[in-house]
Design a protein around this motif. Structure first.
Motif, mmCIF file in Angstrom:
data_model
loop_
_atom_site.group_PDB
_atom_site.id
_atom_site.type_symbol
_atom_site.label_atom_id
_atom_site.label_comp_id
_atom_site.label_asym_id
_atom_site.label_seq_id
_atom_site.Cartn_x
_atom_site.Cartn_y
_atom_site.Cartn_z
ATOM 1 N N GLN A 147 1.023 -1.372 0.062
ATOM 2 C CA GLN A 147 0.171 0.098 -0.106
ATOM 3 C C GLN A 147 0.975 1.100 0.012
ATOM 4 N N ALA A 148 0.993 1.942 -1.073
ATOM 5 C CA ALA A 148 1.728 3.062 -1.362
ATOM 6 C C ALA A 148 3.220 2.777 -0.868
ATOM 7 N N GLY B 140 -5.670 -3.982 -8.055
ATOM 8 C CA GLY B 140 -4.656 -2.953 -7.884
ATOM 9 C C GLY B 140 -3.727 -2.860 -9.297
ATOM 10 N N ASP C 219 -0.374 3.180 -5.403
ATOM 11 C CA ASP C 219 -1.429 3.311 -4.433
ATOM 12 C C ASP C 219 -1.750 1.861 -3.701
ATOM 13 N N TYR C 220 -2.033 0.832 -4.396
ATOM 14 C CA TYR C 220 -2.467 -0.207 -3.718
ATOM 15 C C TYR C 220 -1.985 -1.563 -4.604
#
Length: 136
Positions: free
Chosen positions: A59-60, A78, A111-112
């Motif tokens: 995640q990021a 994602g 982002d993810y």
């Protein structure tokens, strides 16, 4: 008959089905909060001729490691960026890519990204190393 565990019944050499129940993804290390995962079929120190299987998410954040075995990632959700030896690919949901063994793989999710990873084979049991993590 329902098998609820990968442990074979008493007296049997192997169960006809190996089963691994769902488990939550947890941080790989306390100081890497946005790199979560779990090993479904773990790697083995003495090596393996088949494969190891894991589920993980970024995640990021970014992750890097050197591994002696092939690593194939399938993106469930994602967007995952992968770079090895100067070549970069961007994977989106449903895409897969393999980083060949003997290379450093760099993985990042702006982002993810949630993935399933297949490792191996690794008959010599050589370990991955040179782990790096960073938040984006």
């Amino acid at each position: 008959m329902t098998i609820s565990s990968p442990t074979p019944p008493t007296g049997q050499a192997e169960a006809p089905i190996d089963f691994w129940p769902a488990q939550p993804l947890t941080p790989m290390r306390a100081d890497w909060p946005n790199n979560r995962g779990r090993f479904i079929i773990p790697t083995r120190a003495r090596g393996w001729h088949d494969f190891a299987l894991s589920e993980w998410e970024l995640q990021a954040s970014a992750w890097e490691d050197f591994h002696p075995h092939d690593e194939t990632n399938f993106v469930i959700e994602g967007e995952l960026h992968i770079e090895a030896d100067g070549t970069t690919v961007i994977l989106r949901t449903g895409d897969a890519a393999r980083v060949r063994g003997g290379r450093t793989g760099r993985y990042w999710a702006p982002d993810y990204a949630r993935m399933v990873a297949v490792y191996g084979p690794n008959p010599e049991g050589l370990g991955s190393h040179s782990f790096k993590y960073r938040d984006l």
